[in-house]
Scaffold this motif. Sequence first.
Motif, PDB file in Angstrom:
ATOM      1  N   GLN A   1      48.668  32.845  61.709  1.00 58.67           N
ATOM      2  CA  GLN A   1      48.660  32.090  62.965  1.00 58.67           C
ATOM      3  C   GLN A   1      47.456  31.158  63.043  1.00 58.67           C
ATOM      4  O   GLN A   1      47.565  30.013  63.480  1.00 58.67           O
ATOM      5  CB  GLN A   1      48.618  33.051  64.155  1.00 58.67           C
ATOM      6  N   VAL A   2      46.291  31.656  62.626  1.00 60.02           N
ATOM      7  CA  VAL A   2      45.080  30.831  62.681  1.00 60.02           C
ATOM      8  C   VAL A   2      45.207  29.653  61.703  1.00 60.02           C
ATOM      9  O   VAL A   2      44.854  28.515  62.028  1.00 60.02           O
ATOM     10  CB  VAL A   2      43.825  31.688  62.378  1.00 60.02           C
ATOM     11  N   PHE A   3      45.756  29.909  60.521  1.00 60.62           N
ATOM     12  CA  PHE A   3      45.918  28.837  59.537  1.00 60.62           C
ATOM     13  C   PHE A   3      46.946  27.798  59.993  1.00 60.62           C
ATOM     14  O   PHE A   3      46.836  26.617  59.679  1.00 60.62           O
ATOM     15  CB  PHE A   3      46.315  29.425  58.174  1.00 60.62           C
ATOM     16  N   ASP A   4      47.940  28.236  60.744  1.00 55.63           N
ATOM     17  CA  ASP A   4      48.910  27.310  61.327  1.00 55.63           C
ATOM     18  C   ASP A   4      48.251  26.359  62.302  1.00 55.63           C
ATOM     19  O   ASP A   4      48.558  25.175  62.363  1.00 55.63           O
ATOM     20  CB  ASP A   4      49.926  28.118  62.167  1.00 55.63           C
TER      21      ASP A   4
ATOM     22  N   PRO B   1      44.923  24.115  59.820  1.00 55.24           N
ATOM     23  CA  PRO B   1      45.213  24.113  58.376  1.00 55.24           C
ATOM     24  C   PRO B   1      43.968  23.908  57.509  1.00 55.24           C
ATOM     25  O   PRO B   1      43.901  24.427  56.386  1.00 55.24           O
ATOM     26  CB  PRO B   1      46.189  22.942  58.215  1.00 55.24           C
ATOM     27  N   ILE B   2      42.973  23.210  58.059  1.00 47.53           N
ATOM     28  CA  ILE B   2      41.755  22.978  57.274  1.00 47.53           C
ATOM     29  C   ILE B   2      41.071  24.296  56.900  1.00 47.53           C
ATOM     30  O   ILE B   2      40.441  24.410  55.855  1.00 47.53           O
ATOM     31  CB  ILE B   2      40.767  22.051  58.043  1.00 47.53           C
ATOM     32  N   LEU B   3      41.227  25.309  57.745  1.00 44.96           N
ATOM     33  CA  LEU B   3      40.591  26.605  57.447  1.00 44.96           C
ATOM     34  C   LEU B   3      41.275  27.276  56.259  1.00 44.96           C
ATOM     35  O   LEU B   3      40.656  28.024  55.505  1.00 44.96           O
ATOM     36  CB  LEU B   3      40.613  27.523  58.670  1.00 44.96           C
ATOM     37  N   LYS B   4      42.558  26.994  56.097  1.00 42.82           N
ATOM     38  CA  LYS B   4      43.256  27.549  54.942  1.00 42.82           C
ATOM     39  C   LYS B   4      42.790  26.851  53.666  1.00 42.82           C
ATOM     40  O   LYS B   4      42.440  27.496  52.682  1.00 42.82           O
ATOM     41  CB  LYS B   4      44.769  27.391  55.124  1.00 42.82           C
ATOM     42  N   GLU B   5      42.743  25.506  53.755  1.00 45.38           N
ATOM     43  CA  GLU B   5      42.273  24.736  52.587  1.00 45.38           C
ATOM     44  C   GLU B   5      40.876  25.154  52.173  1.00 45.38           C
ATOM     45  O   GLU B   5      40.544  25.199  50.995  1.00 45.38           O
ATOM     46  CB  GLU B   5      42.183  23.253  52.963  1.00 45.38           C
TER      47      GLU B   5
ATOM     48  N   GLY C   1      38.959  30.233  65.578  1.00 50.38           N
ATOM     49  CA  GLY C   1      39.876  31.010  64.736  1.00 50.38           C
ATOM     50  C   GLY C   1      39.431  32.453  64.616  1.00 50.38           C
ATOM     51  O   GLY C   1      40.235  33.387  64.718  1.00 50.38           O
ATOM     52  N   ARG C   2      38.132  32.658  64.443  1.00 49.56           N
ATOM     53  CA  ARG C   2      37.619  34.029  64.318  1.00 49.56           C
ATOM     54  C   ARG C   2      37.866  34.812  65.612  1.00 49.56           C
ATOM     55  O   ARG C   2      38.239  35.986  65.588  1.00 49.56           O
ATOM     56  CB  ARG C   2      36.128  34.012  63.987  1.00 49.56           C
ATOM     57  N   ALA C   3      37.694  34.119  66.757  1.00 47.68           N
ATOM     58  CA  ALA C   3      37.947  34.783  68.047  1.00 47.68           C
ATOM     59  C   ALA C   3      39.428  35.161  68.164  1.00 47.68           C
ATOM     60  O   ALA C   3      39.770  36.235  68.663  1.00 47.68           O
ATOM     61  CB  ALA C   3      37.533  33.874  69.196  1.00 47.68           C
ATOM     62  N   LEU C   4      40.308  34.289  67.671  1.00 50.49           N
ATOM     63  CA  LEU C   4      41.751  34.580  67.757  1.00 50.49           C
ATOM     64  C   LEU C   4      42.143  35.781  66.900  1.00 50.49           C
ATOM     65  O   LEU C   4      43.131  36.459  67.179  1.00 50.49           O
ATOM     66  CB  LEU C   4      42.564  33.354  67.337  1.00 50.49           C
ATOM     67  N   MET C   5      41.368  36.018  65.847  1.00 52.76           N
ATOM     68  CA  MET C   5      41.663  37.156  64.970  1.00 52.76           C
ATOM     69  C   MET C   5      41.549  38.486  65.723  1.00 52.76           C
ATOM     70  O   MET C   5      42.097  39.496  65.289  1.00 52.76           O
ATOM     71  CB  MET C   5      40.724  37.170  63.757  1.00 52.76           C
ATOM     72  N   ALA C   6      40.838  38.476  66.859  1.00 49.72           N
ATOM     73  CA  ALA C   6      40.735  39.695  67.676  1.00 49.72           C
ATOM     74  C   ALA C   6      41.925  39.829  68.621  1.00 49.72           C
ATOM     75  O   ALA C   6      41.956  40.721  69.449  1.00 49.72           O
ATOM     76  CB  ALA C   6      39.426  39.685  68.464  1.00 49.72           C
ATOM     77  N   ARG C   7      42.884  38.922  68.507  1.00 48.66           N
ATOM     78  CA  ARG C   7      44.100  38.913  69.329  1.00 48.66           C
ATOM     79  C   ARG C   7      43.791  39.015  70.826  1.00 48.66           C
ATOM     80  O   ARG C   7      44.195  39.963  71.504  1.00 48.66           O
ATOM     81  CB  ARG C   7      45.039  40.037  68.902  1.00 48.66           C
TER      82      ARG C   7
ATOM     83  N   ALA D   1      39.328  15.642  70.262  1.00 45.28           N
ATOM     84  CA  ALA D   1      40.755  15.615  70.597  1.00 45.28           C
ATOM     85  C   ALA D   1      41.493  16.718  69.845  1.00 45.28           C
ATOM     86  O   ALA D   1      42.345  17.408  70.415  1.00 45.28           O
ATOM     87  CB  ALA D   1      41.340  14.243  70.271  1.00 45.28           C
ATOM     88  N   GLN D   2      41.153  16.902  68.569  1.00 40.73           N
ATOM     89  CA  GLN D   2      41.823  17.951  67.771  1.00 40.73           C
ATOM     90  C   GLN D   2      41.562  19.350  68.319  1.00 40.73           C
ATOM     91  O   GLN D   2      42.470  20.173  68.401  1.00 40.73           O
ATOM     92  CB  GLN D   2      41.285  17.928  66.341  1.00 40.73           C
ATOM     93  N   VAL D   3      40.297  19.594  68.683  1.00 39.54           N
ATOM     94  CA  VAL D   3      39.937  20.926  69.190  1.00 39.54           C
ATOM     95  C   VAL D   3      40.617  21.166  70.542  1.00 39.54           C
ATOM     96  O   VAL D   3      41.188  22.235  70.788  1.00 39.54           O
ATOM     97  CB  VAL D   3      38.395  21.082  69.277  1.00 39.54           C
ATOM     98  N   LEU D   4      40.607  20.152  71.410  1.00 36.41           N
ATOM     99  CA  LEU D   4      41.231  20.343  72.725  1.00 36.41           C
ATOM    100  C   LEU D   4      42.743  20.514  72.587  1.00 36.41           C
ATOM    101  O   LEU D   4      43.359  21.319  73.292  1.00 36.41           O
ATOM    102  CB  LEU D   4      40.877  19.191  73.671  1.00 36.41           C
ATOM    103  N   ASP D   5      43.314  19.799  71.640  1.00 37.80           N
ATOM    104  CA  ASP D   5      44.752  19.948  71.401  1.00 37.80           C
ATOM    105  C   ASP D   5      45.065  21.370  70.906  1.00 37.80           C
ATOM    106  O   ASP D   5      46.042  21.992  71.332  1.00 37.80           O
ATOM    107  CB  ASP D   5      45.184  18.891  70.366  1.00 37.80           C
ATOM    108  N   ALA D   6      44.201  21.878  70.055  1.00 34.44           N
ATOM    109  CA  ALA D   6      44.398  23.262  69.571  1.00 34.44           C
ATOM    110  C   ALA D   6      44.304  24.235  70.741  1.00 34.44           C
ATOM    111  O   ALA D   6      45.047  25.223  70.794  1.00 34.44           O
ATOM    112  CB  ALA D   6      43.354  23.594  68.500  1.00 34.44           C
ATOM    113  N   ILE D   7      43.413  23.962  71.690  1.00 35.79           N
ATOM    114  CA  ILE D   7      43.270  24.864  72.849  1.00 35.79           C
ATOM    115  C   ILE D   7      44.563  24.888  73.669  1.00 35.79           C
ATOM    116  O   ILE D   7      45.003  25.948  74.109  1.00 35.79           O
ATOM    117  CB  ILE D   7      42.043  24.458  73.706  1.00 35.79           C
ATOM    118  N   THR D   8      45.199  23.737  73.815  1.00 37.52           N
ATOM    119  CA  THR D   8      46.474  23.761  74.562  1.00 37.52           C
ATOM    120  C   THR D   8      47.537  24.522  73.771  1.00 37.52           C
ATOM    121  O   THR D   8      48.353  25.224  74.354  1.00 37.52           O
ATOM    122  CB  THR D   8      47.010  22.354  74.904  1.00 37.52           C
ATOM    123  N   ARG D   9      47.496  24.419  72.454  1.00 39.60           N
ATOM    124  CA  ARG D   9      48.485  25.175  71.657  1.00 39.60           C
ATOM    125  C   ARG D   9      48.207  26.678  71.743  1.00 39.60           C
ATOM    126  O   ARG D   9      49.132  27.485  71.755  1.00 39.60           O
ATOM    127  CB  ARG D   9      48.527  24.659  70.221  1.00 39.60           C
TER     128      ARG D   9
END
Length: 234
Positions: A116-119, A122-126, A146-152, A171-179
């Motif tokens: 889920q975090v890599f989705d 994606p840069i964290l996966k690369e 991403g690390r915070a999300l790993m704690a579900r 913009a990318q970070v804020l967009d991720a927050i809405t997702r």
Amino acid sequence: MILELDAVSAGYRRLEILHELTLGVQEGEIVSIIGANGAGKTTTLRAVAGLISTSKGSISFKGEPVHNTRPDKLVRSGLVHVSQDRALFGNLQVLENLTMGAYTQPRNTIASSLEQVFDLFPILKERRAQRADTMSGGQQQMLAIGRALMARPACLTLDEPSIGLAPNLVAQVLDAITRIRDTGVTVLIVEQNASQALAISDRAYVMESGAIVLEGTGSELADSAEVRKAYLGM
Ligand code: ATP
């Protein structure tokens, strides 16, 4: 309300910074707190995260009182904080940082959390084998989230996630927050960058001198003459 602060006073030693602060976050919302430097936004999140104690009032999470509860206990109950300094393990790899975030979780759930975090980032996966301290500021912010999300988490609190980032990364970070919100995680965010924060917020609070002075939906506050003048530089 999944998270509620009721007349909370808190501060540092004898210096009271929050004066009977009241606010609430409903499940599934993005709520932001905006306000000038020194208003007490960071202090509010520190009190919620159990990093400082409260002297008055109550904080409840999922209906249970949680003020003055240890941070690790809060993480286990689903309330997870991302601090402004990100607090990554700089000498560890991206993947190791992410795995550390799942320390409260059963081992057999780690792979699906990682996916889920890599989705989302994606840069964290690369870059999963790269040392955290060699990542750019924006990548480090993504890693901290991403690390915070790993704690579900059921509720994520974010202190100035856009600080120091180039506009396209903001913009990318804020967009991720809405997702993240769209996956069902409740988000409470503190931002200096008021216009961008309001744009993604379901509701927001304006804080001044340790108390809430205005509240409304993101668009109500973005349209408010008072907010535009004081916080949006218009
Ligand atoms: P900023 O965006 O500048 O971080 P803020 O709204 O988040 O502002 P806080 O960081 O919560 O504000 O700070 C509120 C007040 O608390 C400030 O006057 C600050 O100097 C004071 N303060 C913050 N941390 C400490 C500390 N560890 N010890 C004493 N005072 C502190």
